[in-house]
Design a protein around this motif. Structure first.
Motif, PDB file in Angstrom:
ATOM      1  N   PHE A 117       0.925  -1.346  -0.012  1.00  0.00           N
ATOM      2  CA  PHE A 117       0.040   0.107   0.125  1.00  0.00           C
ATOM      3  C   PHE A 117       0.835   1.134   0.103  1.00  0.00           C
ATOM      4  O   PHE A 117       0.176   2.294   0.329  1.00  0.00           O
ATOM      5  CB  PHE A 117      -1.010  -0.131   1.195  1.00  0.00           C
ATOM      6  CG  PHE A 117      -0.575  -0.470   2.502  1.00  0.00           C
ATOM      7  CD1 PHE A 117       0.650   0.149   3.173  1.00  0.00           C
ATOM      8  CD2 PHE A 117      -0.882  -1.727   3.141  1.00  0.00           C
ATOM      9  CE1 PHE A 117       1.432  -0.156   4.191  1.00  0.00           C
ATOM     10  CE2 PHE A 117      -0.390  -2.006   4.317  1.00  0.00           C
ATOM     11  CZ  PHE A 117       0.581  -1.235   4.984  1.00  0.00           C
ATOM     12  N   GLY A 158      11.754   5.681   1.354  1.00  0.00           N
ATOM     13  CA  GLY A 158      13.061   4.717   1.572  1.00  0.00           C
ATOM     14  C   GLY A 158      12.697   4.295   2.667  1.00  0.00           C
ATOM     15  O   GLY A 158      12.214   4.341   3.889  1.00  0.00           O
ATOM     16  N   SER A 190      11.938   5.027  11.353  1.00  0.00           N
ATOM     17  CA  SER A 190      11.068   3.911  11.449  1.00  0.00           C
ATOM     18  C   SER A 190      11.633   3.044  10.264  1.00  0.00           C
ATOM     19  O   SER A 190      12.084   3.207   9.391  1.00  0.00           O
ATOM     20  CB  SER A 190       9.859   4.477  10.786  1.00  0.00           C
ATOM     21  OG  SER A 190       8.862   3.381  10.471  1.00  0.00           O
ATOM     22  N   SER A 213       7.364  -1.102  11.375  1.00  0.00           N
ATOM     23  CA  SER A 213       6.245  -1.054  10.726  1.00  0.00           C
ATOM     24  C   SER A 213       5.797  -2.520  10.682  1.00  0.00           C
ATOM     25  O   SER A 213       6.378  -3.648  10.215  1.00  0.00           O
ATOM     26  CB  SER A 213       6.182  -0.777   9.330  1.00  0.00           C
ATOM     27  OG  SER A 213       6.810   0.755   9.561  1.00  0.00           O
ATOM     28  N   HIS A 215       1.999  -3.797  10.597  1.00  0.00           N
ATOM     29  CA  HIS A 215       0.910  -4.027   9.815  1.00  0.00           C
ATOM     30  C   HIS A 215       0.057  -5.257   9.817  1.00  0.00           C
ATOM     31  O   HIS A 215      -1.147  -5.245   9.021  1.00  0.00           O
ATOM     32  CB  HIS A 215       0.803  -3.637   8.485  1.00  0.00           C
ATOM     33  CG  HIS A 215       1.941  -2.280   8.382  1.00  0.00           C
ATOM     34  ND1 HIS A 215       1.355  -1.246   8.922  1.00  0.00           N
ATOM     35  CD2 HIS A 215       2.953  -1.915   7.519  1.00  0.00           C
ATOM     36  CE1 HIS A 215       2.480  -0.289   8.709  1.00  0.00           C
ATOM     37  NE2 HIS A 215       3.220  -0.443   7.864  1.00  0.00           N
ATOM     38  N   SER A 289      -3.856   5.662   4.107  1.00  0.00           N
ATOM     39  CA  SER A 289      -4.029   6.908   3.194  1.00  0.00           C
ATOM     40  C   SER A 289      -4.333   6.249   1.713  1.00  0.00           C
ATOM     41  O   SER A 289      -3.619   5.185   1.560  1.00  0.00           O
ATOM     42  CB  SER A 289      -2.765   7.475   3.224  1.00  0.00           C
ATOM     43  OG  SER A 289      -1.845   7.264   4.373  1.00  0.00           O
TER      44      SER A 289
END
Ligand code: SAH
Length: 344
Positions: A117, A158, A190, A213, A215, A289
Motif C-alpha cells: 500500500f 525509503g 522507522s 512497521s 501492519h 491513506s
C-alpha cells in the motif's frame, strides 16, 4: 556528484580545510555557516577566504538539495519536492502541531521494499541519499520555518536501514550539540523490519526512538502486505525487537496501518496484543491513506476505535494517529519520486 558540506562532522571539515593548507579553525567557521546559519551559498560565508572557497567548490557543495516545489494545506502540513544534484528528487514534509514542528525526511530516492500500500516503491528505486542530503532536508525546513524543527522522523521515502551508515551519520549531525542540536529522543527512525539494522542500532548507545512497521499480527497476512516478511519473518523480527528493548532499556513503537476488512478485526487486535505485550512497546494505529496503486480504504472511525480498545483491554498502549497531509499526497505512504512533468 559533489560532496555535501552538510554531511561532514566538525572534525572532518577541519581535516578538509587543513588539506587545502588552511588552519583548522576554518573548519569550525565552515561548520558554523552550514549547520548553524544554514548557509547554502559560498558567497554567504563572508569570513572565509576566497581561495579556500574556490578550492573547496571544486569538490564540495553547500547546496546538495534545493526546493523545486512547495505545497501546503489548511492544517498547516507542508510538503517540499526537493531536487538533488544529479537531477533526482525526494519529498520532505513538515507536520506542525500546537507545540512542536516535526520534519519527515526521506532516506532514499524511491524504495526497494515494495509494501503493497505504499507509493514510495511504486516508482522504483534509484539510490541511497547521502548523510548530507538527509541533513539538508532538515536545514531546508529550518530555513522555511525560521527556526529549528523540534522533531525529526525518518518516515519519508525509503527504508532507513537499507541505508544504515548515511542515516546514522545524519542522526549524529542533527544531534550534534554545536549544530542543530535536535535531541536524540526527538529523532525517530522507522523501519519496515530490517533485523540487522535493529541489531546495529541497539549497539550504538543512542537515545533515538525506534519505530517498526508491522501492519499484521501474523506472518500469513504480513507476507501479503510486505515482501520483507519473506526475508525477516515476524517471529524473528519480534525476537529482535525484544532484544532491542532489553539492551537499550527503551520501548519500541509499532506502526499498524489499518485497512478495512483486511487487518482491522477485533481478532486481529487480540492477536497483535498477545504477541506484543511481552516487551515494552506501544502501537500507533494509522488509517490507510489512499494510494492509487492499492485497492483498499481506511476502516470507519468506530472500527479503528474498537481495535484500539481491544489492544488496551489486553494491556497494550496504543494511539490512533490522525492522518495529516492527505490533501497534499503527503500522508504516510504517499511520498514518491517525482518527475519533471509533476512540476507543471
Ligand atoms: N520505510 C520505513 C519508513 C516509512 S514510515 C518503514 O516502512 O517503516 C511510513 C509508515 O507509513 C510505514 O509504517 C508505512 O508502512 C506506512 N504506510 C505506507 N503506506 C501507507 C498508506 N497508504 N497508508 C498508511 N500508512 C502507510
Amino acid at each position: 556528484m559533489k560532496i555535501a558540506l552538510q554531511g561532514l562532522l566538525p572534525e572532518e571539515l577541519q581535516i578538509l580545510c587543513k588539506a587545502t593548507g588552511q588552519p583548522a579553525f576554518r573548519g569550525k567557521q565552515l561548520w558554523q555557516w552550514v549547520q548553524v546559519q544554514g548557509a547554502t551559498r559560498w558567497d554567504q560565508m563572508g569570513n572565509l577566504p576566497r581561495a579556500l572557497k574556490d578550492k573547496l567548490a571544486e569538490t564540495h557543495t553547500p547546496q546538495p538539495a534545493k526546493i523545486l516545489k512547495e505545497s501546503g494545506e489548511l492544517g498547516g502540513t507542508r510538503k517540499w519536492l526537493v531536487g538533488l544534484d544529479d537531477g533526482e528528487s525526494v519529498e520532505t514534509v513538515l507536520i506542525p502541531a500546537r507545540d512542536r514542528n516535526t520534519v519527515c525526511v526521506s532516506t532514499q530516492v524511491g524504495c526497494k521494499m515494495g509494501c503493497a500500500f505504499c507509493a514510495s516503491a511504486k516508482c522504483g528505486y534509484a539510490r541511497n541519499l547521502s548523510a548530507g542530503e538527509i541533513v539538508a532536508q532538515v536545514q531546508l525546513v529550518a530555513a522555511a520555518l525560521g527556526k529549528r524543527p523540534d522533531n525529526v522522523v525518518y518516515m519519508g521515502m525509503g527504508e532507513p536501514f537499507d541505508n544504515y551508515d548515511a542515516v546514522l551519520k545524519s542522526v549524529r549531525l542533527l544531534n550534534h550539540p554545536d549544530g542543530l542540536n535536535v535531541g536524540a529522543r526527538r529523532i525517530t527512525i522507522s523501519t519496515s523490519g530490517v533485523i540487522p539494522g535493529i541489531r546495529r542500532l541497539a549497539s550504538e548507545g543512542l537515545q533515538v526512538e525506534l519505530s517498526v512497521s508491522l501492519h499484521a499480527a501474523n506472518s500469513e497476512l504480513r507476507r501479503k502486505l510486505m515482501p520483507i516478511e519473506n526475508k525477516y519473518p515476524l517471529d524473528e523480527l519480534l525476537k529482535e525487537c525484544a532484544a532491542y528493548t532489553a539492551t537499550t532499556k527503551r520501548h519500541i513503537t509499532f506502526e499498524y496501518t489499518l485497512v478495512k476488512g483486511l487487518n482491522d478485526s477485533p481478532q486481529d487486535a487480540a492477536e497483535l496484543a498477545a504477541r506484543l505485550r511481552r516487551f515494552p512497546c506501544r502501537v500507533n494505529l494509522i488509517p490507510l491513506s489512499p494510494v492509487e496503486e492499492f485497492q483498499g480504504e481506511a476502516p470507519p472511525r468506530a472500527t479503528m476505535e474498537a481495535f484500539l480498545r481491544v489492544l488496551e483491554r489486553n494491556g497494550l498502549e496504543g494511539t490512533l494517529r490522525e492522518s495529516k497531509g492527505k490533501g497534499l499526497d503527503a500522508a504516510c505512504g504517499q511520498l514518491r519520486r517525482r518527475t519533471q512533468t509533476d512540476l507543471l
